[in-house]
Design a protein around this motif. Structure first.
Motif, mmCIF file in Angstrom:
data_model
loop_
_atom_site.group_PDB
_atom_site.id
_atom_site.type_symbol
_atom_site.label_atom_id
_atom_site.label_comp_id
_atom_site.label_asym_id
_atom_site.label_seq_id
_atom_site.Cartn_x
_atom_site.Cartn_y
_atom_site.Cartn_z
ATOM 1 N N GLY A 1 0.908 -1.425 -0.003
ATOM 2 C CA GLY A 1 -0.142 -0.117 0.002
ATOM 3 C C GLY A 1 0.816 1.197 -0.011
ATOM 4 O O GLY A 1 2.160 1.051 0.027
ATOM 5 N N VAL A 2 0.107 2.321 0.114
ATOM 6 C CA VAL A 2 0.617 3.896 0.098
ATOM 7 C C VAL A 2 -0.043 4.689 1.058
ATOM 8 O O VAL A 2 -1.196 4.509 1.046
ATOM 9 N N PHE B 1 0.362 -1.625 -5.871
ATOM 10 C CA PHE B 1 1.230 -1.371 -5.213
ATOM 11 C C PHE B 1 2.419 -2.094 -4.632
ATOM 12 O O PHE B 1 2.895 -2.045 -3.343
ATOM 13 N N SER B 2 2.570 -3.242 -5.560
ATOM 14 C CA SER B 2 3.408 -4.384 -5.080
ATOM 15 C C SER B 2 4.660 -4.170 -4.559
ATOM 16 O O SER B 2 5.599 -4.748 -4.160
ATOM 17 N N ASN B 3 5.402 -2.706 -5.080
ATOM 18 C CA ASN B 3 6.690 -2.312 -4.709
ATOM 19 C C ASN B 3 6.840 -1.780 -3.357
ATOM 20 O O ASN B 3 7.852 -1.553 -2.710
ATOM 21 N N TRP B 4 5.771 -1.836 -2.641
ATOM 22 C CA TRP B 4 5.637 -0.963 -1.104
ATOM 23 C C TRP B 4 4.994 -1.936 -0.305
ATOM 24 O O TRP B 4 3.673 -2.015 -0.475
ATOM 25 N N TRP B 5 5.435 -2.136 0.960
ATOM 26 C CA TRP B 5 4.749 -2.577 1.987
ATOM 27 C C TRP B 5 3.764 -1.457 2.648
ATOM 28 O O TRP B 5 2.640 -1.555 2.888
ATOM 29 N N VAL C 1 1.623 6.414 -8.575
ATOM 30 C CA VAL C 1 2.439 5.443 -8.710
ATOM 31 C C VAL C 1 3.025 5.347 -10.278
ATOM 32 O O VAL C 1 4.486 5.323 -10.273
ATOM 33 N N ALA C 2 2.286 5.896 -11.076
ATOM 34 C CA ALA C 2 2.558 5.999 -12.743
ATOM 35 C C ALA C 2 3.695 7.104 -12.672
ATOM 36 O O ALA C 2 4.643 6.993 -13.704
ATOM 37 N N THR C 3 3.709 8.244 -11.687
ATOM 38 C CA THR C 3 4.620 9.190 -11.902
ATOM 39 C C THR C 3 5.933 9.119 -11.005
ATOM 40 O O THR C 3 6.442 10.101 -10.760
ATOM 41 N N ALA C 4 5.889 8.030 -10.621
ATOM 42 C CA ALA C 4 7.031 7.619 -9.549
ATOM 43 C C ALA C 4 7.292 8.682 -8.390
ATOM 44 O O ALA C 4 8.159 8.916 -7.804
ATOM 45 N N ALA C 5 5.968 9.061 -7.881
ATOM 46 C CA ALA C 5 6.077 10.058 -6.577
ATOM 47 C C ALA C 5 5.921 9.177 -5.423
ATOM 48 O O ALA C 5 6.087 9.696 -4.329
ATOM 49 N N VAL C 6 5.744 7.783 -5.438
ATOM 50 C CA VAL C 6 5.853 7.198 -4.099
ATOM 51 C C VAL C 6 7.242 6.766 -3.793
ATOM 52 O O VAL C 6 8.034 6.299 -4.585
ATOM 53 N N ALA C 7 7.563 6.988 -2.486
ATOM 54 C CA ALA C 7 8.836 6.901 -1.945
ATOM 55 C C ALA C 7 8.889 5.767 -0.886
ATOM 56 O O ALA C 7 8.011 5.488 -0.289
ATOM 57 N N HIS C 8 10.227 5.085 -0.771
ATOM 58 C CA HIS C 8 10.058 3.986 0.419
ATOM 59 C C HIS C 8 10.183 4.576 1.633
ATOM 60 O O HIS C 8 9.898 3.949 2.664
#
Ligand SMILES: Cc1cc2nc3c(=O)[nH]c(=O)nc-3n(C[C@H](O)[C@H](O)[C@H](O)COP(=O)(O)O)c2cc1C
Length: 139
Positions: A37-38, A86-90, A131-138
Motif C-alpha cells: 500500500g501507500v 502497489f506491490s513495490n511497497w509494504w 504510482v505511474a509518475t514515480a511519486a511514491v517513496a520508500h
C-alpha cells in the motif's frame, strides 16, 4: 482473493516523527500480512490505499480506524482486484505538499485537498497516477 481499499482521514499529529512511526509500524505489520500500500499525507490529510487478501485488508482497516492518530476516516473505495498496484511497497509514502497544485487539482473540485471532497473514483485515479509518475517513496 485480492481486494483494494482506499480511505481518507484527518491527521491528528502531523509531526514528521508521528508519521514516521506510523509508516514503520505499518510496514512491519503489512509485510507480515502480505499487504501492500501507500500512505499519502499532507495538508492535514491522510489518504491511504491498501491491498491484499480480503480478511487481512479488513483486519488492518479495522485497526487503523481505531487509531487515535487520525480521525473522521471516510471509506472512499473498496473492490476486488485482479492484480496489485502497489506491490513495490509494504507501505510507500507520498508527501502531498510536494505535489504540484495542478496535479492535485486534476482530482478535486478545489484546493486545498480535503477528505470530504474526494470521490472514490478520483481518489483511486490519483493514487494510481502517483504510482505511474514515480511519486511514491520508500521512506
Ligand atoms: C494513518 C494511519 C495509517 C496506518 N496504516 C497502517 C497500515 O497500513 N498497516 C498497519 O498494520 N497499521 C497501520 N497503522 C497503525 C495501526 O492503526 C495500529 O496502530 C498498528 O497496526 C498497531 O501496531 P502494534 O500492534 O505494533 O501496536 C496506521 C495508522 C494510521 C494512523
Amino acid at each position: 482473493m485480492l481486494v483494494q481499499l482506499i480511505y481518507a482521514s484527518v491527521v491528528a499529529d502531523s509531526s514528521a516523527a508521528a508519521v514516521d512511526t506510523i509508516l514503520a509500524q505499518g510496514r512491519r505489520h503489512n509485510e507480515e500480512r502480505g499487504i501492500t500500500g501507500v500512505l499519502c499525507h499532507g495538508y492535514g490529510v491522510f489518504l491511504q490505499a491498501i491491498e491484499g487478501e480480503r480478511a487481512a485488508v479488513n483486519q488492518t482497516y479495522a485497526q487503523v480506524l481505531r487509531d487515535a492518530r487520525h480521525r473522521d476516516a471516510q471509506l472512499l473505495y473498496f473492490g476486488e482486484i485482479c492484480e496489485r498496484n502497489f506491490s513495490n511497497w509494504w507501505l510507500g509514502q507520498v508527501r502531498l505538499e510536494k505535489l504540484s497544485p495542478p496535479f492535485v487539482l486534476k482530482y478535486v473540485e478545489r484546493l486545498p485537498l480535503t477528505p470530504g471532497q474526494l470521490c472514490g473514483t478520483s481518489a483511486r485515479a490519483m493514487v494510481l497516477d502517483l504510482v505511474a509518475t514515480a511519486a511514491v517513496a520508500h521512506r
